[in-house]
Write a protein that holds these residues in place. Structure first.
Motif, PDB file in Angstrom:
ATOM      1  N   TYR A   1      -1.165   7.648  -2.114  1.00 59.02           N
ATOM      2  CA  TYR A   1      -2.424   7.450  -1.761  1.00 59.02           C
ATOM      3  C   TYR A   1      -3.366   8.529  -2.127  1.00 59.02           C
ATOM      4  O   TYR A   1      -2.697   9.649  -2.222  1.00 59.02           O
TER       5      TYR A   1
ATOM      6  N   THR B   1      -5.233   4.053  -4.180  1.00 56.14           N
ATOM      7  CA  THR B   1      -3.725   3.900  -3.893  1.00 56.14           C
ATOM      8  C   THR B   1      -2.979   3.006  -4.862  1.00 56.14           C
ATOM      9  O   THR B   1      -3.834   2.441  -5.619  1.00 56.14           O
TER      10      THR B   1
ATOM     11  N   LYS C   1      -5.502   8.529   2.913  1.00 53.44           N
ATOM     12  CA  LYS C   1      -4.293   8.504   3.471  1.00 53.44           C
ATOM     13  C   LYS C   1      -4.236   8.513   4.988  1.00 53.44           C
ATOM     14  O   LYS C   1      -4.966   9.205   5.630  1.00 53.44           O
TER      15      LYS C   1
END
Length: 124
Positions: free
Chosen positions: A60, A49, A65
């Protein structure tokens, strides 16, 4: 020059949480970007990220995510990674990195400064 120091790694059960910190010394510019990478044994370093230091825009990897959250505290010059719903495949050495004039988030070669890493181990 920027020096980065990660902390907060450790052992967590699957489904658990950990929070990593990355303290930066030196001048972080508003145009800089910072990111978290990870590297498991025998695998390449992988982008996790990233965040722009000034505007706070985030990106991300699809694998994290919805589970991981990156944030920063500009006043403290500190980057964070909140990791929830951890999985065994999240086990790796986690690095924070800083980039001047970032062109591609996911390429380690675009980052100019690196920390030493902090180990995250997730047990099944």
């Amino acid at each position: 020059q920027v020096q980065l120091l990660e902390s907060g790694g450790g052992l967590a059960p699957a489904g658990g949480s950990l929070r990593l910190s990355c303290a930066a010394s030196g001048r972080i510019l508003s145009s800089d970007a910072m990111g978290w990478f990870r590297q498991a044994p025998g695998k390449e370093r992988e982008f996790v990220t990233g965040i722009t230091w000034g505007g706070g825009s985030t990106v991300y990897a699809s694998s994290v995510k919805g589970r991981f959250t990156i944030s920063r505290d500009n006043a403290k010059n500190t980057l964070y990674l909140q990791m929830n719903y951890l999985k065994p495949e999240d086990t790796a050495l986690y690095y924070c990195a800083a980039s001047r004039l970032l062109s591609t988030w996911a390429s380690p070669s675009n980052y100019h400064y690196w920390g030493q890493g902090t180990q995250v181990t997730v047990s099944s």
